[in-house]
Design a protein around this motif. Structure first.
Motif, mmCIF file in Angstrom:
data_model
loop_
_atom_site.group_PDB
_atom_site.id
_atom_site.type_symbol
_atom_site.label_atom_id
_atom_site.label_comp_id
_atom_site.label_asym_id
_atom_site.label_seq_id
_atom_site.Cartn_x
_atom_site.Cartn_y
_atom_site.Cartn_z
ATOM 1 N N ARG A 66 9.515 12.978 -9.353
ATOM 2 C CA ARG A 66 9.923 12.808 -7.964
ATOM 3 C C ARG A 66 9.681 14.115 -7.232
ATOM 4 O O ARG A 66 9.709 15.175 -7.809
ATOM 5 C CB ARG A 66 11.396 12.440 -7.883
ATOM 6 C CG ARG A 66 11.676 11.076 -8.449
ATOM 7 C CD ARG A 66 13.137 10.720 -8.284
ATOM 8 N NE ARG A 66 13.403 9.383 -8.742
ATOM 9 C CZ ARG A 66 13.755 9.071 -9.970
ATOM 10 N NH1 ARG A 66 13.877 10.011 -10.867
ATOM 11 N NH2 ARG A 66 13.985 7.826 -10.306
ATOM 12 N N GLY A 67 9.477 14.020 -5.950
ATOM 13 C CA GLY A 67 9.265 15.225 -5.164
ATOM 14 C C GLY A 67 8.169 15.002 -4.159
ATOM 15 O O GLY A 67 7.891 13.883 -3.737
ATOM 16 N N LYS A 68 7.524 16.080 -3.792
ATOM 17 C CA LYS A 68 6.513 16.034 -2.755
ATOM 18 C C LYS A 68 5.272 15.302 -3.247
ATOM 19 O O LYS A 68 4.749 15.577 -4.317
ATOM 20 C CB LYS A 68 6.142 17.452 -2.339
ATOM 21 C CG LYS A 68 5.225 17.509 -1.160
ATOM 22 C CD LYS A 68 5.030 18.933 -0.707
ATOM 23 C CE LYS A 68 4.169 18.973 0.523
ATOM 24 N NZ LYS A 68 3.984 20.322 1.012
ATOM 25 N N THR A 69 4.826 14.355 -2.456
ATOM 26 C CA THR A 69 3.586 13.662 -2.764
ATOM 27 C C THR A 69 2.519 14.132 -1.785
ATOM 28 O O THR A 69 2.809 14.429 -0.628
ATOM 29 C CB THR A 69 3.749 12.139 -2.643
ATOM 30 O OG1 THR A 69 4.170 11.823 -1.322
ATOM 31 C CG2 THR A 69 4.754 11.617 -3.645
ATOM 32 N N TYR A 70 1.311 14.215 -2.237
ATOM 33 C CA TYR A 70 0.219 14.689 -1.415
ATOM 34 C C TYR A 70 -0.624 13.506 -0.958
ATOM 35 O O TYR A 70 -1.035 12.676 -1.764
ATOM 36 C CB TYR A 70 -0.641 15.679 -2.194
ATOM 37 C CG TYR A 70 0.114 16.926 -2.565
ATOM 38 C CD1 TYR A 70 0.283 17.945 -1.645
ATOM 39 C CD2 TYR A 70 0.684 17.076 -3.813
ATOM 40 C CE1 TYR A 70 0.990 19.083 -1.963
ATOM 41 C CE2 TYR A 70 1.389 18.214 -4.150
ATOM 42 C CZ TYR A 70 1.527 19.213 -3.215
ATOM 43 O OH TYR A 70 2.230 20.341 -3.533
ATOM 44 N N VAL A 71 -0.854 13.440 0.336
ATOM 45 C CA VAL A 71 -1.671 12.379 0.901
ATOM 46 C C VAL A 71 -2.945 13.016 1.428
ATOM 47 O O VAL A 71 -2.896 13.932 2.249
ATOM 48 C CB VAL A 71 -0.926 11.657 2.046
ATOM 49 C CG1 VAL A 71 -1.814 10.604 2.661
ATOM 50 C CG2 VAL A 71 0.360 11.055 1.539
#
Length: 128
Positions: A66-71
């Motif tokens: 879980r955490g920051k996802t990069y798009v």
């Protein structure tokens, strides 16, 4: 072909893999190493954390991150033609350690932002 019987470590590993899979699936397949190891200890299966890690890797089990996802909005295509270089930049050095590339950035410093009221410099007397 192996001619010898399986080792005690591999036999124990096979039993523990079944237990690891049960605990992993029983917790919605989201547990990572730390929580899976603690869950196994809670259920009475107590063995080394590194063993849990090794068997999880053998089973292909990973916890949910879980955490920051990069798009990414731009998908690069290596076959697509690059834009032309109208500035005629040359990034080739004539010999080793001769190419200098610099990036300039302007920063302005604002001084004397804080004014201390009622502050007088004091002289310090020292015994010599």
């Amino acid at each position: 072909m192996k001619s010898r019987p399986p080792s005690a470590r591999s036999l124990l590993g096979d039993k523990l893999k079944v237990k690891i899979t049960e605990v992993y699936k029983g917790n919605f397949s989201v547990y990572g190493l730390r929580k899976l190891w603690a869950g196994l200890k809670r259920e009475g299966t107590d063995f080394a954390r590194c063993t849990t890690s090794r068997l999880m890797a053998d089973l292909g089990i990973r916890g949910v991150r879980r955490g920051k996802t990069y798009v990414t909005t731009i998908i690069s295509d290596e076959l697509q033609e690059r834009p032309k270089d109208f500035v005629k930049r040359v990034f080739a050095a004539p010999s080793p350690n001769r190419l200098w590339v610099a990036d300039f950035e302007r920063r302005e410093a604002i001084s004397n932002l804080a004014v201390m009221k009622g502050h007088r410099p004091r002289s310090v007397a020292a015994d010599c």
